[in-house]
Design a protein around this motif. Structure first.
Motif, PDB file in Angstrom:
ATOM      1  N   SER A  42       0.844  -1.186   0.000  1.00 47.24           N
ATOM      2  CA  SER A  42       0.000   0.000   0.000  1.00 47.24           C
ATOM      3  C   SER A  42       0.885   1.243   0.000  1.00 47.24           C
ATOM      4  N   SER A  43       0.659   2.136  -0.944  1.00 45.38           N
ATOM      5  CA  SER A  43       1.459   3.363  -1.004  1.00 45.38           C
ATOM      6  C   SER A  43       1.175   4.277   0.168  1.00 45.38           C
ATOM      7  N   GLU A  44      -0.045   4.238   0.682  1.00 40.82           N
ATOM      8  CA  GLU A  44      -0.430   5.138   1.764  1.00 40.82           C
ATOM      9  C   GLU A  44       0.175   4.716   3.093  1.00 40.82           C
ATOM     10  N   PRO A  67      -9.675  -0.572  -3.710  1.00 40.95           N
ATOM     11  CA  PRO A  67      -9.259   0.557  -4.551  1.00 40.95           C
ATOM     12  C   PRO A  67      -8.272   1.451  -3.818  1.00 40.95           C
ATOM     13  N   GLY A  68      -7.268   1.952  -4.544  1.00 44.96           N
ATOM     14  CA  GLY A  68      -6.259   2.807  -3.932  1.00 44.96           C
ATOM     15  C   GLY A  68      -4.940   2.719  -4.658  1.00 44.96           C
ATOM     16  N   ALA A  69      -3.917   3.359  -4.089  1.00 45.03           N
ATOM     17  CA  ALA A  69      -2.588   3.415  -4.701  1.00 45.03           C
ATOM     18  C   ALA A  69      -1.696   2.319  -4.124  1.00 45.03           C
ATOM     19  N   TYR A  70      -0.908   1.691  -5.009  1.00 45.47           N
ATOM     20  CA  TYR A  70      -0.041   0.583  -4.604  1.00 45.47           C
ATOM     21  C   TYR A  70       1.329   0.721  -5.251  1.00 45.47           C
ATOM     22  N   ARG A  71       2.324   0.118  -4.578  1.00 52.25           N
ATOM     23  CA  ARG A  71       3.651  -0.067  -5.158  1.00 52.25           C
ATOM     24  C   ARG A  71       3.806  -1.545  -5.454  1.00 52.25           C
ATOM     25  N   ARG A 100       7.056  -0.451  -9.766  1.00 51.42           N
ATOM     26  CA  ARG A 100       6.112   0.422 -10.472  1.00 51.42           C
ATOM     27  C   ARG A 100       4.991   0.802  -9.523  1.00 51.42           C
ATOM     28  N   SER A 101       4.494   2.017  -9.664  1.00 49.91           N
ATOM     29  CA  SER A 101       3.347   2.502  -8.890  1.00 49.91           C
ATOM     30  C   SER A 101       2.100   2.399  -9.746  1.00 49.91           C
ATOM     31  N   VAL A 102       0.967   2.068  -9.118  1.00 49.20           N
ATOM     32  CA  VAL A 102      -0.279   1.894  -9.851  1.00 49.20           C
ATOM     33  C   VAL A 102      -1.436   2.270  -8.930  1.00 49.20           C
ATOM     34  N   THR A 103      -2.506   2.775  -9.523  1.00 51.10           N
ATOM     35  CA  THR A 103      -3.717   3.112  -8.776  1.00 51.10           C
ATOM     36  C   THR A 103      -4.853   2.229  -9.243  1.00 51.10           C
ATOM     37  N   VAL A 104      -5.461   1.511  -8.305  1.00 55.11           N
ATOM     38  CA  VAL A 104      -6.590   0.633  -8.621  1.00 55.11           C
ATOM     39  C   VAL A 104      -7.873   1.438  -8.464  1.00 55.11           C
ATOM     40  N   PRO A 105      -8.668   1.580  -9.522  1.00 52.90           N
ATOM     41  CA  PRO A 105      -9.881   2.396  -9.434  1.00 52.90           C
ATOM     42  C   PRO A 105     -11.019   1.652  -8.747  1.00 52.90           C
TER      43      PRO A 105
END
Length: 516
Positions: free
Chosen positions: A286-288, A309-313, A325-330
């Motif tokens: 989890s990026s957060e 849903p959220g931002a991940y590394r 890589r960073s990615v955001t799951v909608p």
């Protein structure tokens, strides 16, 4: 007109005959129920578990996210003793008797201390036999008991279920019967992992149910797929662990044909696809919060995970480190991570199950240390530290070397003192998200040079041994950069004009670290 009315009545009669069974079938559609239990505290004298209750929360989330168990049919107990669990089982049994049908499924998950065929719950004991009896008496078609406890494999030896050797194969739908899965054998420890913030078995089972175990790539995870994945990954993770090898056990009594589908990751609100053909070891963070969401061994072809849903590394283990890589799951959508190009990431300190590859950290910063001579209560300087993180022996996974240069001036008498300190140490470390906590026993030598002393034209020199206990906390900031706060206390064997004495010594430093 009469004939038309008669024809209409005849059609209505036929329609009611057809609709009735359809409505009855809809009412009898299989439903899923879950009772989830987590208890960190065992019997007096047993070490308190760190993640049993958080594992229970994780399993509840997985069952509700991808296991089609709605919240209104989920009961969770955190922090419970044997009497409270018995009462909950009795209430749940009564509810099932009035609301459940023979087409329904039931999942009973428990994470706690255990031994000698009993759960250890807040100073009390509950025989595993009672759990198996509850499962067998529940008025449902399929019952699944999952025990993540030490020596929980004894539950799979209890009379009434058949042993299943690994690897397993099964065919079952329109299923009737019972299944018991335990995280460990009857004489094995169920182990927790600081890096995973949970137990090995529950982490791998949860990751499998979220999609990592979907070997057929059909968007569904069957009982066979989930068990095969959790068994193999738990076995691999504990192969060289201090707690010894951990082998989940499995017994069942199922009748019917087809597959027992435990989860449907493609139905989740958020999905993350690792769209890389080659197999590999992946980390999803989890990026957060920086917490590890999943560590999985991806097979050949893409793998889809059900995640919030959220931002991940996303990190892929490579020979030279990690590719990131960073990615955001909608919300209500899917995010895909392709294989190239992935950004080259610095080698991060990611303690992974079964022993991580070693990493090096170089840190530098100011320090303040207590003095060892009269007239110099403290002395400031700079610390340089090199740490290696990697398994050395059971309980020792951090080794370090420190070098410090300090200078100060006496207050009562005008003299100057220069100190050169070299220390070697080793100890354990613990990781919680971006935080790393370390402890170590250290030994070394302190070179002391004094100049400007009254009545002494030549500098005075001394070489003194020292021993310290140190502790520190490190916060990963970004990439390979982190901040470190460390402190130590111990003593120096100092020579005096009157002989040798042990002088207390304390030090603190604030440094910036760089991963090498």
């Amino acid at each position: 007109m009469t004939r038309l009315l008669a024809t209409g009545a005849w059609l209505l009669a036929i329609l009611s005959v057809l609709v009735g069974p359809l409505e009855a079938f809809a009412e009898e559609a299989p439903r899923r129920w879950a009772l989830v239990v987590g208890e960190n505290q065992g019997l007096p004298g047993e070490e308190r578990l760190r993640f049993a209750e958080s594992d229970a929360r994780r399993m509840r989330e997985v069952l509700q996210d991808v296991g089609t168990v709605p919240p209104e049919r989920t009961v969770m107990l955190l922090g419970t003793d044997a009497a409270t669990l018995r009462e909950a089982l009795a209430r749940f049994q009564a509810r099932l008797s009035s609301e459940a049908s023979s087409r329904d499924w039931l999942v009973l998950y428990i994470s706690s201390h255990a031994g000698d065929g009993r759960l250890h719950l807040r100073g009390t004991e509950l025989p595993m036999r009672e759990l198996v009896d509850f499962l067998k008496a529940a008025p449902v078609g399929v019952g699944l008991l999952i025990l993540d406890s030490c020596r929980s494999g004894l539950a799979t030896r209890l009379k009434g279920l058949k042993p299943v050797a690994t690897p397993i194969t099964m065919e079952a739908a329109d299923l009737e019967g019972r299944v018991v899965i335990s995280a460990s054998g009857a004489d094995e420890y169920a182990q927790e992992s600081d890096a995973l913030q949970g137990s090995y078995f529950t982490h791998h089972l949860a990751a499998g149910l979220r999609g990592a175990a979907d070997a057929s790539r059909d968007g569904r995870v069957t009982l066979e797929e989930a068990y095969r994945y959790a068994y193999a990954r738990t076995l691999e993770s504990t192969l060289v662990s201090p707690g010894g090898l951990q082998r989940p056990t499995f017994r069942m009594d199922l009748r019917g044909r087809g597959e027992l589908v435990l989860s449907e990751p493609l139905q989740a609100r958020g999905r993350l696809t690792l769209d890389v053909k080659a197999p590999g070891r992946w980390l999803v963070l989890s990026s957060e919060s920086g917490t590890l969401v999943a560590e999985l061994e991806k097979g050949e072809g893409p793998t889809t995970l059900a995640v919030a849903p959220g931002a991940y590394r996303i990190l892929l283990r490579a020979d030279e480190g990690f590719l990131e890589r960073s990615v955001t799951v909608p919300l209500d959508g899917n995010a895909s991570v392709g294989g190239a190009p992935l950004e080259q990431a610095a080698r991060l300190r990611l303690a992974r199950k079964g022993g991580a590859g070693s990493t090096l950290l170089l840190a530098v910063g100011p320090s303040l240390t207590s003095g060892i001579v009269a007239g110099l209560t403290s002395i400031a300087g700079m610390d340089l530290r090199l740490e290696r993180e990697g398994r050395l022996m059971p309980g020792i996974d951090t080794a370090g070397m420190g070098f410090a240069v300090r200078r100060g001036s006496g207050r009562r008498q005008p003299f100057r003192q220069t100190e050169l300190e070299l220390r070697l140490g080793a100890g354990p470390h613990w990781t919680h998200g971006p935080w790393t906590f370390t402890g170590a026993l250290e030994a070394g030598a302190l070179a002391v040079i004094q100049t400007g002393l009254p009545f002494f034209e030549e500098p005075r020199f001394g070489l003194e041994p020292l021993a310290l206990v140190s502790g520190g906390v490190r916060l990963h900031v970004r990439g390979g950069v982190s901040t470190l706060l460390s402190a130590s206390a111990g003593g120096v064997v100092a020579r005096r004009d009157s002989g040798v004495s042990l002088v207390p010594r304390a030090s603190a430093s604030l440094m910036v670290g760089f991963a090498l």
